[in-house]
Design a protein around this motif. Structure first.
Motif, PDB file in Angstrom:
ATOM      1  N   VAL A 160       8.370 -21.430  43.240  1.00  0.00           N
ATOM      2  CA  VAL A 160       8.431 -20.456  42.530  1.00  0.00           C
ATOM      3  C   VAL A 160       8.696 -18.927  43.454  1.00  0.00           C
ATOM      4  O   VAL A 160       8.648 -18.232  43.457  1.00  0.00           O
ATOM      5  N   ALA A 161       7.993 -19.484  44.925  1.00  0.00           N
ATOM      6  CA  ALA A 161       8.480 -18.010  45.694  1.00  0.00           C
ATOM      7  C   ALA A 161       9.313 -18.110  46.476  1.00  0.00           C
ATOM      8  O   ALA A 161       9.681 -16.941  46.398  1.00  0.00           O
ATOM      9  N   SER A 187       6.046 -15.248  52.138  1.00  0.00           N
ATOM     10  CA  SER A 187       5.740 -14.770  51.573  1.00  0.00           C
ATOM     11  C   SER A 187       4.885 -13.553  50.658  1.00  0.00           C
ATOM     12  O   SER A 187       4.041 -14.400  51.922  1.00  0.00           O
ATOM     13  N   TRP A 256      -0.912 -17.381  39.290  1.00  0.00           N
ATOM     14  CA  TRP A 256      -0.950 -16.707  40.585  1.00  0.00           C
ATOM     15  C   TRP A 256      -0.687 -15.433  41.040  1.00  0.00           C
ATOM     16  O   TRP A 256      -1.159 -15.207  40.004  1.00  0.00           O
ATOM     17  N   HIS A 258      -0.690 -12.202  43.752  1.00  0.00           N
ATOM     18  CA  HIS A 258       0.068 -12.164  45.669  1.00  0.00           C
ATOM     19  C   HIS A 258      -1.437 -11.582  46.315  1.00  0.00           C
ATOM     20  O   HIS A 258      -2.596 -11.694  45.447  1.00  0.00           O
ATOM     21  N   ARG A 376      10.448  -7.312  44.210  1.00  0.00           N
ATOM     22  CA  ARG A 376       9.059  -8.402  45.131  1.00  0.00           C
ATOM     23  C   ARG A 376       8.810  -7.810  45.502  1.00  0.00           C
ATOM     24  O   ARG A 376       7.222  -8.305  45.682  1.00  0.00           O
ATOM     25  N   LEU A 381       4.813 -10.541  40.116  1.00  0.00           N
ATOM     26  CA  LEU A 381       4.704 -12.124  39.609  1.00  0.00           C
ATOM     27  C   LEU A 381       5.357 -10.793  38.408  1.00  0.00           C
ATOM     28  O   LEU A 381       6.149 -12.398  37.515  1.00  0.00           O
ATOM     29  N   THR A 384       8.669 -13.582  40.130  1.00  0.00           N
ATOM     30  CA  THR A 384       8.731 -14.495  39.525  1.00  0.00           C
ATOM     31  C   THR A 384       9.554 -15.435  39.109  1.00  0.00           C
ATOM     32  O   THR A 384      10.426 -15.875  38.093  1.00  0.00           O
ATOM     33  N   ARG A 387      12.612 -15.314  38.425  1.00  0.00           N
ATOM     34  CA  ARG A 387      13.270 -16.022  39.622  1.00  0.00           C
ATOM     35  C   ARG A 387      13.194 -17.562  38.619  1.00  0.00           C
ATOM     36  O   ARG A 387      14.050 -17.842  38.888  1.00  0.00           O
ATOM     37  N   LYS A 388      12.505 -17.529  37.628  1.00  0.00           N
ATOM     38  CA  LYS A 388      12.565 -18.489  36.913  1.00  0.00           C
ATOM     39  C   LYS A 388      13.748 -18.345  36.009  1.00  0.00           C
ATOM     40  O   LYS A 388      14.299 -19.520  35.612  1.00  0.00           O
TER      41      LYS A 388
END
Length: 668
Positions: A160-161, A187, A256, A258, A376, A381, A384, A387-388
């Motif tokens: 995830v991160a 992170s 989540w 941050h 980032r 979020l 993220t 990133r997925k």
């Protein structure tokens, strides 16, 4: 869909579901430590044992076993009960008996499951092993003797991160979780490790020994540290917000948050404005009573006539902005602006300046083009979600200075002219994509590149898919645009109008050299830049101390509740404006907050809905020329607003994680 039987009840489960998920669909509670819905399956704690037929005559780990047609699953047999008791006994062999002084006490998975599924006594008499605590940085405190090696933290860090700095060293009884070089976990999502840890091994360092969960009142709210609209829960003891945790909302933040969202909380009681201040003839701010301060305000307001301007800050709620707009309208002024740093992009079509792709759909994109956006730091979020998408095979291209976004990126350069002439391979990838996404960040907006981005948006828009997105970084931005806080030329137009009175509504980022000849009134909550530049300072409330409506980047209307009361003589912002309206002889038509909200919704019906505002896609035709280098507006992720700058935790994060300062632990 396969049909399985769970404790005698037949159900259908989705293809690819696990036995554990099948049991949950049947309403059965399955204990687990290593399994987490948003992480890969590890299958190493063995707590989720069930009996499955056909299969070997022994309990099996349900989290790692696929559900198949015809399975008979039993969750409550004597064999399963004994197996779970055995697993729990092994987990507790080396676990220290320090529940009374553990911060996880009262909300600990190990406590709960030991009570529900464990034995009533221990058969283990040997000495327990001990593990040295590790250094995870300014956010996470460790007590590694409590660790049960579930590896949730390691999987989160990698999956995830995108910062794979945590892992397991050694084997057997010597196994331990650590950051590989025992340095800080670098992170901005480190606080999620604390939520994920099912025991008391990873704890919140700023919150350590502060409160117990049963002392806290839980209040739902909306985060204002970025423009995503993260759903949060504020835990309050008496008049103080003790901690902030995320609430689950799959459409926005999943589960989540941050670190800026979580750990700015210590600043809600620091550096606060709790009484009015007036600048005297010598240029110094002096304390004043509310009566004197409001008289001064009213006098300057009447003197200015129509030459009154209001500038909204980045953390403001819609109701305060509406009250200020109504106040200025009574004076015949429409000098309203919310883009306090000087942005002046076109706002004739709000669909052209919002995030059109639903946040949850970003993870389904197959090509992403970033223009002037460090996602980032600007929206962790959203990052993220990208990133997925990358983990599922998406390609990411970017125009801007190279930064580490925690996933592979093909950097095309940092010249805005590239928007109109992408390399052939990139253009072909976008053209052939089923769900391409373009994200235009504040770095591009600051250089007037909205027109160029809109001109290049055609391949990103298909039937049933709008991949054109503008990423804002201010929580108040979309609501301010809906309420008309935007001049054609931005802040420069306000300057040209030469206002005699400027009301700074929590606006701390307005350059100090602006409006030198105007009387400046700051209504806000922290003694930051805005208060330092003002002639009159009136103490307001933070987002946690008032009810409020917020609109996130995708146009989703969300409402936050009041968790505590403002300190000292501070008041909710709208009540200050209401009191002023009486003194100038033009009272605003609301006396209570519910009346204010009703008036706002009557004027702007979109702010009364629950969900995403429907905005017709009708982009304006703008100048498509753009060139020159891009600069990202956020230079320090942890110090982006007045609240963060007052937070000791955020300052330490900035020093250590951004500027590279090293901190030695006390034992060293």
């Amino acid at each position: 869909m396969p049909k399985v039987t769970v404790d005698g009840v037949e159900i259908e489960v989705p293809q690819g579901a696990t036995v554990l998920q099948a049991c949950e669909l049947a309403g059965k509670e399955i204990p687990r430590f290593c399994y987490h819905e948003r992480l890969s399956i590890a299958g190493n704690c063995r707590m989720c044992l069930v009996e499955v037929a056909p299969g070997p005559p022994k309990p099996q780990a349900s989290c790692a076993l696929p559900a198949q047609e015809g399975q008979a699953i039993k969750t409550d047999t004597p064999m399963v009960k004994k197996a779970r008791e055995g697993v729990m006994e092994f987990l507790l062999i080396n676990h220290p008996l320090d529940c009374p002084i553990c911060d996880q006490g009262g909300e600990c998975d190990l406590q709960d499951q030991a009570m529900q599924y464990g034995r009533g006594h221990s058969r283990y008499d040997e000495n327990k092993r001990a593990v040295d605590d590790k250094y995870f940085g300014p956010i996470v405190k460790t007590s590694m003797t409590r660790c049960i090696q579930c590896t949730r933290c390691a999987r989160f860090a990698e999956e995830v991160a995108g910062t794979p700095e945590i892992g397991m060293l050694f084997r057997g009884e010597d196994a331990q979780i650590t950051t590989y070089l025992e340095k800080a976990f670098t992170s901005e999502l480190a606080g999620n490790l604390v939520d994920l840890c099912p025991v008391g091994a990873l704890l919140s360092k700023p919150y350590s020994f502060e409160a117990r969960p049963w002392e806290l009142r839980k209040v739902p709210g909306i985060d204002v540290m970025d423009a995503l609209g993260t759903n949060i829960r504020m835990d309050v003891r008496q008049r103080q917000v003790m901690r902030i945790l995320p609430r689950i909302n799959d459409a926005v933040n999943e589960e989540w948050a941050h670190d800026k969202t979580r750990h700015h909380v210590d600043a809600l009681v620091r550096n606060r404005l709790d009484r009015p201040w007036v600048r005297d003839g010598k240029g110094k701010l002096k304390e004043a009573s509310w009566g004197d301060a409001l008289e001064t305000f009213a006098k300057q307001f009447k003197k200015a006539g129509k030459k009154v301007a209001a500038i909204a800050g980045d953390l403001l709620d819609a109701e305060t902005m509406y009250a200020a707009k109504a106040l200025l309208a009574g004076a015949g002024s429409s000098l309203l602006e919310g883009r306090q740093t000087g942005l002046d992009y076109d706002v004739t079509s709000l669909a052209a300046v919002r995030f059109n792709t639903p946040i949850a759909e970003i993870e389904n994109a197959d090509v992403v083009l970033l223009v002037g956006s460090n996602t980032r730091w600007e929206a962790p979020l959203v990052n993220t979600r990208i990133r997925k998408a990358v983990r599922r095979g998406a390609k990411v291209f970017a125009i801007g200075p190279e930064v580490d976004l925690a996933y592979p990126v093909e950097w095309l350069g940092d010249d805005l002219a590239l928007i109109g002439k992408l390399p052939k391979a990139t253009a072909d990838a976008i053209k052939g994509a089923a769900k391409p996404v373009l994200i235009v960040g504040p770095g591009a907006l600051a250089r007037g590149a909205l027109g160029a981005a809109l001109a290049a948006s055609k391949p990103f828009i298909k039937d049933g898919w709008n991949g054109f997105n503008v990423l804002h970084i201010a929580a108040a931005r979309m609501a301010s645009l809906l309420l008309g806080y935007a001049q054609k030329g931005g802040l420069a137009d306000i300057e040209k109008a030469k206002p005699e009175l400027v009301i700074l509504l929590g606006a701390d980022e307005v350059p100090a050299d602006k409006f030198k000849n105007a009387f400046k009134v700051y209504i806000g909550h922290h003694g930051d830049k805005g208060a330092a530049n003002a002639d009159l300072v009136l103490p307001g409330a933070t987002y946690a101390e008032k009810h409020g409506t917020y609109v996130n980047i995708e146009g989703r209307v969300q409402r936050s509740e009041r968790a505590a009361f403002a300190p000292g003589d501070a008041r909710e912002d709208w009540t200050i404006l209401r009191a002023l309206s009486d003194l100038i002889g033009k009272p605003l038509p609301f006396d209570r907050f519910d009346q204010l909200r009703s008036a706002m919704i009557a004027d702007v019906p979109e702010l009364g809905i629950d969900g995403i505002i429907d905005m017709k896609w009708a982009p304006p035709k703008l100048d498509a020329k753009a060139s020159g280098p891009i600069g990202y507006p956020i230079k320090d992720f942890y110090l982006t607003n007045a609240i963060c700058r007052a937070s000791p935790t955020m300052r330490r994060c900035s020093e250590e994680l951004v500027h590279g300062h090293e901190y030695a632990e006390a034992a060293e």
